[in-house]
Write an enzyme that holds these catalytic residues in place. Structure first.
Site, mmCIF file in Angstrom:
data_model
loop_
_atom_site.group_PDB
_atom_site.id
_atom_site.type_symbol
_atom_site.label_atom_id
_atom_site.label_comp_id
_atom_site.label_asym_id
_atom_site.label_seq_id
_atom_site.Cartn_x
_atom_site.Cartn_y
_atom_site.Cartn_z
ATOM 1 N N SER A 1 170.282 14.355 -14.094
ATOM 2 C CA SER A 1 170.638 14.534 -12.693
ATOM 3 C C SER A 1 172.156 14.499 -12.473
ATOM 4 O O SER A 1 172.878 15.235 -13.122
ATOM 5 C CB SER A 1 169.912 13.469 -11.873
ATOM 6 N N HIS B 1 161.378 15.250 -10.763
ATOM 7 C CA HIS B 1 162.746 14.940 -11.173
ATOM 8 C C HIS B 1 162.758 13.587 -11.896
ATOM 9 O O HIS B 1 162.560 12.543 -11.259
ATOM 10 C CB HIS B 1 163.571 14.855 -9.883
#
Ligand code: GTR
Length: 421
Positions: free
Chosen positions: A262, A403
């Site tokens: 990320s 995610h």
């Protein structure tokens, strides 16, 4: 015009000039992706084209590197005047049930202003191998103690710094699903981690701590257009970890990998691009400002990211808020700067905010630069289905789910590393 209208107009104009629109519209519809033309990574500023690796390295690569520094992440200062001291403060030759030797190394950074800050590196080295081993270097989000249940792992110093975040997130083992230490160790890889807040707190107001507090002329609120921000500083920190690992006698300094998830995937890319000691650079779900193409304006976009995280990039990047078409570069060129080393991009199917398709296409369009070196890049712009990793001299996979970093991601990375080494 009435006064109020003038005021509104002024506000609109300044929002456009400053960028950073928290309400910039977000598109998730492939049919709404604007038509765009990607810059050719090989095309030099003077109009000539890099035809071979030498021209690439001499002319085009430095041009692109400068552009990313000046317009996106900020320029990394060539000298910070910061001194670094390393102290091994704990060791355990029988960590992880005997699988690994654990070391915890305190980094003390001292600035020219006399101030110091500390960071703590956690290193696991496989016991099943003799001699030097490859290492995967990766920051964690909430402290070394969250990456494992091992009781002797010391809390990262940033726990104190991040008291405002004094939540559950910092408890022992809380993030361990993201750290497949056993798997990596069994396969002969060392893993080194540090909390990224140790290097630079990830909150606009906390930038007074960490490395920024050692830089007397640095003020996050009053930066010059191309002055670095948090991503740049974290990337610098990755290089300081490499400095240490290069000297560690069990580490093979020719096989250092940087891996990030990320925002830390964006950071891993910027670190790996600048520091060629990292031979493999792995982006896990890095999205906007990471692997994903900005010009697709799919999912998170420049307007949103610069508004929500004003401290991550340099101020010059704001000019592309809601104006990605004007970008003179795109993220495929960032990935191309890793050549002739190895780039790996991973996506998650449900992570549309990070634009998985844009991440894949970005690696695909970096291909021409890898091919200059006779390397095998992605052969097609058709994104593979989930759980169909594509491993050439660059690697890509997309997995099911959200995610995150999962054992499946680690397994793919280790398979790729085995394949190139
Ligand atoms: C999100 C941000 C992304 C990504 C993510 C993360 O809020 O919009 O760009 O960096 O955070 O780091 O988890």
């Amino acid at each position: 015009m009435k006064r109020i209208e003038i005021l509104l107009l002024a506000l609109m104009i300044s929002a456009t000039i400053l960028g950073q629109n928290k309400n910039a519209p977000v598109n998730y519809d492939e049919s709404q992706v604007p038509a765009f033309e990607l810059p050719d990574p090989l095309l030099c500023n003077d109009g000539s084209r890099a035809e071979n690796a030498r021209q690439w390295e001499k002319v085009r690569r430095p041009e692109l590197l400068r552009m990313f520094g000046e317009q996106e992440y900020g320029v990394t200062p060539s000298r910070t005047g910061i001194k670094v001291k390393h102290e091994v403060i704990a060791t355990n030759p029988e960590a992880m049930g005997g699988l690994a030797t654990q070391k915890q190394v305190r980094f003390t950074f001292t600035g020219k202003n006399g101030k110091s800050v500390q960071a703590l590196l956690l290193l696991y080295i496989p016991n099943s191998r003799d001699g030097r081993v490859p290492v995967i270097v990766s920051y964690n989000f909430h402290g070394n103690q969250t990456t494992t249940m091992e009781p002797d792992v010391i809390f990262s110093p940033s726990k104190e710094l991040m008291k405002i975040a004094g939540s559950e997130a910092w408890i022992r083992g809380e993030q361990m699903s993201r750290w497949s230490y056993e798997l990596a160790l069994q396969r002969g890889y060392a893993v080194a981690t540090m909390n990224y807040h140790d290097i630079c707190p990830d909150a606009p107001d906390l930038l007074a701590g960490g490395i920024p507090s050692l830089l007397s002329d640095f003020d996050i609120k009053h930066r010059k257009e191309s002055e670095w921000g948090a991503i740049g500083i974290w990337a610098w920190g990755y290089s300081r970890i490499a400095d240490y690992l290069e000297k560690e006698r069990r580490i093979d300094r020719h096989r250092m990998v940087v891996l990030g998830h990320s925002r830390l995937g964006k950071t891993a890319l910027w670190a790996g691009v600048q520091d060629v000691r990292f031979k493999v650079v792995i982006s896990n779900d890095s999205g906007c400002g990471g692997a994903a193409l900005s010009k697709r304006v799919f999912g998170e976009n420049v307007g949103r990211i610069t508004a929500n995280f004003p401290h991550w990039f340099c101020p010059a990047f704001n000019q592309y808020s809601e104006n990605e078409a004007a970008l003179p570069f795109d993220q495929h060129e960032l990935l191309s700067l890793i050549a002739p080393r190895h780039a790996y991009v991973a996506s998650a199917e449900d992570d549309q905010w990070a634009d998985p398709r844009g991440e894949y296409l970005s690696l695909f369009h970096a291909g021409p630069v890898y091919r200059l070196y006779g390397m095998q890049a992605l052969p097609t712009d058709e994104q593979p289905a989930v759980h169909q990793p594509r491993h050439y001299d660059v690697g890509y996979h997309i997995r099911a789910g959200k995610h995150d970093v999962t054992p499946y991601d680690w397994q793919c990375y280790l398979d790729f590393l085995d394949s190139i080494w």
